[in-house]
Scaffold this motif. Structure first.
Motif, mmCIF file in Angstrom:
data_model
loop_
_atom_site.group_PDB
_atom_site.id
_atom_site.type_symbol
_atom_site.label_atom_id
_atom_site.label_comp_id
_atom_site.label_asym_id
_atom_site.label_seq_id
_atom_site.Cartn_x
_atom_site.Cartn_y
_atom_site.Cartn_z
ATOM 1 N N ASN A 60 11.044 5.580 3.393
ATOM 2 C CA ASN A 60 11.840 5.583 2.152
ATOM 3 C C ASN A 60 11.123 4.973 0.949
ATOM 4 N N SER A 61 9.819 4.760 1.044
ATOM 5 C CA SER A 61 9.043 4.254 -0.098
ATOM 6 C C SER A 61 8.123 5.358 -0.599
ATOM 7 N N ASN A 62 8.203 5.645 -1.907
ATOM 8 C CA ASN A 62 7.360 6.683 -2.488
ATOM 9 C C ASN A 62 5.899 6.260 -2.483
ATOM 10 N N ILE A 63 5.029 7.211 -2.158
ATOM 11 C CA ILE A 63 3.595 6.961 -2.107
ATOM 12 C C ILE A 63 2.912 7.692 -3.259
ATOM 13 N N ASP A 64 2.060 6.990 -3.982
ATOM 14 C CA ASP A 64 1.275 7.616 -5.039
ATOM 15 C C ASP A 64 0.065 8.294 -4.397
ATOM 16 N N ILE A 65 0.170 9.599 -4.191
ATOM 17 C CA ILE A 65 -0.880 10.306 -3.461
ATOM 18 C C ILE A 65 -2.151 10.467 -4.293
ATOM 19 N N ASP A 66 -2.070 10.154 -5.578
ATOM 20 C CA ASP A 66 -3.269 10.209 -6.422
ATOM 21 C C ASP A 66 -4.063 8.913 -6.368
ATOM 22 N N ASN A 67 -3.500 7.901 -5.721
ATOM 23 C CA ASN A 67 -4.181 6.610 -5.584
ATOM 24 C C ASN A 67 -4.963 6.597 -4.268
ATOM 25 N N PRO A 68 -6.295 6.578 -4.341
ATOM 26 C CA PRO A 68 -7.093 6.660 -3.109
ATOM 27 C C PRO A 68 -6.844 5.510 -2.137
ATOM 28 N N GLU A 69 -6.332 4.388 -2.645
ATOM 29 C CA GLU A 69 -6.060 3.249 -1.765
ATOM 30 C C GLU A 69 -5.011 3.611 -0.715
ATOM 31 N N TYR A 70 -4.033 4.411 -1.120
ATOM 32 C CA TYR A 70 -2.968 4.788 -0.189
ATOM 33 C C TYR A 70 -3.484 5.687 0.930
ATOM 34 N N LEU A 71 -4.502 6.467 0.644
ATOM 35 C CA LEU A 71 -4.998 7.418 1.640
ATOM 36 C C LEU A 71 -5.608 6.725 2.857
ATOM 37 N N ARG A 72 -5.888 5.437 2.716
ATOM 38 C CA ARG A 72 -6.452 4.692 3.840
ATOM 39 C C ARG A 72 -5.385 4.211 4.829
ATOM 40 N N LEU A 73 -4.125 4.410 4.465
ATOM 41 C CA LEU A 73 -3.041 3.919 5.316
ATOM 42 C C LEU A 73 -3.087 4.521 6.711
ATOM 43 N N LYS A 74 -2.886 3.680 7.698
ATOM 44 C CA LYS A 74 -2.711 4.141 9.073
ATOM 45 C C LYS A 74 -1.225 4.425 9.294
ATOM 46 N N LEU A 75 -0.948 5.512 9.966
ATOM 47 C CA LEU A 75 0.437 5.871 10.262
ATOM 48 C C LEU A 75 0.810 5.356 11.648
ATOM 49 N N GLU A 76 1.935 4.646 11.693
ATOM 50 C CA GLU A 76 2.397 4.053 12.953
ATOM 51 C C GLU A 76 3.432 4.957 13.618
ATOM 52 N N ASN A 77 3.606 4.744 14.922
ATOM 53 C CA ASN A 77 4.540 5.579 15.681
ATOM 54 C C ASN A 77 5.965 5.514 15.147
ATOM 55 N N GLU A 78 6.344 4.342 14.630
ATOM 56 C CA GLU A 78 7.725 4.179 14.174
ATOM 57 C C GLU A 78 7.939 4.646 12.731
ATOM 58 N N ASP A 79 6.893 5.102 12.064
ATOM 59 C CA ASP A 79 7.018 5.541 10.665
ATOM 60 C C ASP A 79 7.799 6.848 10.558
ATOM 61 N N THR A 80 8.593 6.917 9.502
ATOM 62 C CA THR A 80 9.274 8.168 9.152
ATOM 63 C C THR A 80 8.704 8.644 7.816
#
Length: 212
Positions: A45-65
């Motif tokens: 439920n948190s918006n991600i700025d996909i133009d920010n390269p910092e966000y692209l490094r995020l690891k996705l966890e099993n519990e993420d929606t």
């Protein structure tokens, strides 16, 4: 595995992706295949700025929606027109507020007029946006669609006239323009909107994606 949903639908091939950068690449490939654009990603439920390269490094966890929105030009055009219609109603309210303050010896109208102008600029942008999203030449549109677009110009001209009258201390004349010209022009534009949407074929939109 993260729960990835695209336009509200769970997409099994995307569930095993473990980084946001890989997910974005896959989503952009799906978007291209569907003549769409990736317009938003929400993680928990948190918006991600996909133009920010910092966000692209995020690891996705099993519990993420993860909720993803892909839009075609037609969908974006439809949504833009709907928001413009909502803004039209807001503009009518704005001009009533400005008119009341101007009529009262022109007292403290500046803030209300600024709000009207800001809302009007947004409204005009939204109203014309479908033409650019769909890459249409206004000169080649059907006459009814051209009338609809010219009505936006009419609204802009009348608002400009009212503003000039107000700042030059012609408060009553500004009120007459706002109520007698701007308001009817907005109402006429609203009345023309359904035909405009029909001509551009954005009165109904579908959300079917081909994912493989």
């Amino acid at each position: 595995m993260a729960d990835v949903r695209v336009n509200g639908k769970r997409v099994p091939p995307l569930q095993s992706v473990d980084t946001l950068s890989i997910l974005v690449n896959k989503l952009e490939a799906i978007a291209q295949k569907n003549n769409s654009a990736l317009t938003s990603i929400c993680i928990n439920n948190s918006n991600i700025d996909i133009d920010n390269p910092e966000y692209l490094r995020l690891k996705l966890e099993n519990e993420d929606t993860i909720d993803v929105k892909l839009d075609t030009p037609e969908q974006l055009s439809y949504e833009s027109l709907q928001v413009a219609l909502d803004m039209a109603g807001l503009l009518v309210f704005d001009l009533k507020v400005v008119t009341l303050k101007l009529w009262d010896s022109g007292k403290n109208y500046e803030k209300s007029l600024e709000t009207l102008l800001n809302d009007c600029n947004l409204f005009l942008s939204l109203g014309a946006r479908p033409i650019y999203l769909l890459n249409k030449d206004p000169e080649n549109l059907e006459p009814d669609a051209q009338v609809f677009l010219r009505q936006l110009d009419t609204i802009a001209y009348h608002v400009e006239d009212a503003t000039l009258l107000a700042v030059h201390e012609h408060a009553k004349e500004a009120c007459y323009v706002l109520v007698g010209m701007v308001k009817p022009a907005i109402e006429r534009w609203i009345g023309l909107s359904a035909k405009f949407a029909q001509i551009l074929d954005i009165n109904t939109v579908t959300n079917n994606l081909v994912i493989s």
